[in-house]
Scaffold this active site. Sequence first.
Site, PDB file in Angstrom:
ATOM      1  N   CYS A 117      -7.728  -0.070   6.993  1.00 14.03           N
ATOM      2  CA  CYS A 117      -8.148  -0.063   5.589  1.00 14.03           C
ATOM      3  C   CYS A 117      -9.481  -0.355   5.213  1.00 14.03           C
ATOM      4  O   CYS A 117      -9.876  -0.245   4.144  1.00 14.03           O
ATOM      5  CB  CYS A 117      -6.850  -0.590   4.539  1.00 14.03           C
ATOM      6  N   HIS A 257     -10.255  -1.463  -2.216  1.00 12.29           N
ATOM      7  CA  HIS A 257      -9.060  -0.511  -1.237  1.00 12.29           C
ATOM      8  C   HIS A 257      -8.005  -0.444  -2.081  1.00 12.29           C
ATOM      9  O   HIS A 257      -7.322  -1.472  -2.914  1.00 12.29           O
ATOM     10  CB  HIS A 257      -8.892  -1.282  -0.165  1.00 12.29           C
ATOM     11  N   ASN A 287      -2.424   5.251  -1.101  1.00 11.01           N
ATOM     12  CA  ASN A 287      -3.420   4.486   0.021  1.00 11.01           C
ATOM     13  C   ASN A 287      -3.936   5.664   0.892  1.00 11.01           C
ATOM     14  O   ASN A 287      -2.764   6.303   1.816  1.00 11.01           O
ATOM     15  CB  ASN A 287      -2.713   3.266   0.628  1.00 11.01           C
TER      16      ASN A 287
HETATM   17  N1  COA Z   1      12.298   1.936  -3.230  1.00 12.87           N
HETATM   18  C1  COA Z   1      13.298   0.927  -3.432  1.00 12.87           C
HETATM   19  N2  COA Z   1      13.289  -0.156  -2.626  1.00 12.87           N
HETATM   20  C2  COA Z   1      12.258  -0.487  -1.817  1.00 12.87           C
HETATM   21  C3  COA Z   1      11.690   0.606  -1.461  1.00 12.87           C
HETATM   22  C4  COA Z   1      11.500   1.856  -2.327  1.00 12.87           C
HETATM   23  N3  COA Z   1      10.655   2.630  -1.922  1.00 12.87           N
HETATM   24  N4  COA Z   1      10.867   0.183  -0.520  1.00 12.87           N
HETATM   25  C5  COA Z   1      11.275  -1.039  -0.259  1.00 12.87           C
HETATM   26  N5  COA Z   1      12.284  -1.592  -0.986  1.00 12.87           N
HETATM   27  C6  COA Z   1      13.246  -2.596  -1.047  1.00 12.87           C
HETATM   28  C7  COA Z   1      12.962  -3.521   0.328  1.00 12.87           C
HETATM   29  O1  COA Z   1      14.068  -2.804   1.191  1.00 12.87           O
HETATM   30  C8  COA Z   1      13.275  -4.870  -0.043  1.00 12.87           C
HETATM   31  O2  COA Z   1      14.792  -5.085  -0.424  1.00 12.87           O
HETATM   32  P1  COA Z   1      15.611  -6.167   0.396  1.00 12.87           P
HETATM   33  O3  COA Z   1      15.049  -7.116  -0.606  1.00 12.87           O
HETATM   34  O4  COA Z   1      16.970  -5.708  -0.090  1.00 12.87           O
HETATM   35  O5  COA Z   1      15.368  -6.332   1.588  1.00 12.87           O
HETATM   36  C9  COA Z   1      12.766  -4.828  -1.436  1.00 12.87           C
HETATM   37  O6  COA Z   1      12.622  -3.533  -1.927  1.00 12.87           O
HETATM   38  C10 COA Z   1      11.502  -5.606  -1.512  1.00 12.87           C
HETATM   39  O7  COA Z   1      11.333  -5.623  -2.774  1.00 12.87           O
HETATM   40  P2  COA Z   1       9.856  -6.422  -3.273  1.00 12.87           P
HETATM   41  O8  COA Z   1       9.780  -7.803  -2.656  1.00 12.87           O
HETATM   42  O9  COA Z   1       9.603  -6.422  -4.822  1.00 12.87           O
HETATM   43  O10 COA Z   1       8.631  -5.592  -2.507  1.00 12.87           O
HETATM   44  P3  COA Z   1       7.071  -5.979  -2.520  1.00 12.87           P
HETATM   45  O11 COA Z   1       6.857  -6.425  -3.968  1.00 12.87           O
HETATM   46  O12 COA Z   1       6.806  -6.536  -1.287  1.00 12.87           O
HETATM   47  O13 COA Z   1       6.570  -4.669  -2.708  1.00 12.87           O
HETATM   48  C11 COA Z   1       5.266  -3.112  -1.054  1.00 12.87           C
HETATM   49  C12 COA Z   1       6.432  -3.741  -1.464  1.00 12.87           C
HETATM   50  C13 COA Z   1       5.218  -2.295  -0.032  1.00 12.87           C
HETATM   51  C14 COA Z   1       4.901  -2.258  -2.199  1.00 12.87           C
HETATM   52  C15 COA Z   1       4.249  -4.315  -0.903  1.00 12.87           C
HETATM   53  O14 COA Z   1       4.817  -5.258  -0.164  1.00 12.87           O
HETATM   54  C16 COA Z   1       2.797  -3.888  -0.724  1.00 12.87           C
HETATM   55  O15 COA Z   1       2.236  -3.346  -1.231  1.00 12.87           O
HETATM   56  N6  COA Z   1       2.604  -4.579   0.513  1.00 12.87           N
HETATM   57  C17 COA Z   1       1.062  -4.344   0.878  1.00 12.87           C
HETATM   58  C18 COA Z   1       0.551  -3.148   1.517  1.00 12.87           C
HETATM   59  C19 COA Z   1      -0.664  -3.376   1.713  1.00 12.87           C
HETATM   60  O16 COA Z   1      -1.515  -4.298   1.281  1.00 12.87           O
HETATM   61  N7  COA Z   1      -1.343  -2.825   2.955  1.00 12.87           N
HETATM   62  C20 COA Z   1      -2.324  -3.117   3.454  1.00 12.87           C
HETATM   63  C21 COA Z   1      -3.122  -1.937   3.987  1.00 12.87           C
HETATM   64  S1  COA Z   1      -2.207  -0.721   4.377  1.00 12.87           S
END
Ligand code: COA
Length: 332
Positions: A117, A257, A287
């Site tokens: 990224c 980004h 993304n």
């Molecule tokens: N729909 C519903 N639930 C989902 C889901 C979806 N599409 N994807 C994941 N979950 C669940 C997970 O299984 C997890 O469940 P659990 O707690 O029972 O294990 C839970 O949601 C996690 O929720 P939360 O803690 O709110 O997730 P988050 O705030 O970490 O958000 C992302 C998830 C992926 C959106 C976030 O972590 C993110 O953006 N990460 C970084 C991305 C990034 O910067 N990448 C860098 C460059 S690519």
Amino acid sequence: MSDKKVVRAGITAVAHFVPDEVVPNSFFESYLDTTDEWIQSRAGIKERRILRNGATSDLAVPAIKKLLEQRGIAATDIDMILVGTVTPDMLFPSTACVIQEKIGATNAWGFDLSAACSGFLFTLETGRRFIESGAAKKILIVGADKMSSITNYQDRNTCILFGDGAGVVLLEPVDEALGIRDSILRIDGTGGEYLHMKGGGSLNPPSHETIDKQMHYVYQDGKAVFKRAVIGMADVSAEIVERNNLTKNDIAFLVPHQANLRIIEAARERVGLTHDQVMINIDRYGNTTSGTIPICLSEWSAAGKIKKGDYLVLASFGAGFTWGSILLRWAF
Ligand code: COA
């Protein structure tokens, strides 16, 4: 005292391309345990674009053609093509070579650069040095990724995040008062375990086993990456403003980004900017990895929102980990 003129590298044209096919959140609702509400509130994404047929170069080439037309130059005027991507058409030849052939840039050399990224920022900084040294006069800096080619559409943790797209800028020598002023770029290999694609390289060459284990898809521990990204991108955004003796009032736009709206929001708050000072299009494209920053620049430039001389802070965080910021003054 030397009266040698400083050569600055500046962006003198910008364009982008996204495929026509729109994939809304409702598509994922139809077969995965997820909701539009969850995706919008946790990531800030409403829809993304997908390229059904074709490769990363097919995203880049239409963007480059628009840029050449806009700048009124021919492909043969280009000295170098630098491509930031983690989804090259093939492992080799490089996508830079593929693009060079497709656009007929017969006087250019170039290469691909892998920084996930942060691909666009790392590629922009590399091009900057070729302009500043006088080794090149016109460089295409391409950020392009066909993320749908490495996304597991059964994995709700990752498939909702990514889209396909490309952006390109032209780097040229510009007036000393304009162009790229500063950069902070970092890597930390301890982040590799949280975001990677293990199959297809020399460590795990393609085999039935690597396919069965789904090693040719993006793997992400979202929470771990989120924690590092939220701090990393905000820190370098603030640091580059401060160390250039600027304040939030001097900055026209933060160009972050587009991985997650909450990460963008943290960087905005850290620099102390208003919502209007931040370029955001994650809601429409998700993304697009190397594509996010140049696509933002292209859209805001086309809308006439960026003025010559404006200070912009570009910032990214991605797999590696790789992250950084670039401070520039808009040059056209
Ligand atoms: N729909 C519903 N639930 C989902 C889901 C979806 N599409 N994807 C994941 N979950 C669940 C997970 O299984 C997890 O469940 P659990 O707690 O029972 O294990 C839970 O949601 C996690 O929720 P939360 O803690 O709110 O997730 P988050 O705030 O970490 O958000 C992302 C998830 C992926 C959106 C976030 O972590 C993110 O953006 N990460 C970084 C991305 C990034 O910067 N990448 C860098 C460059 S690519």
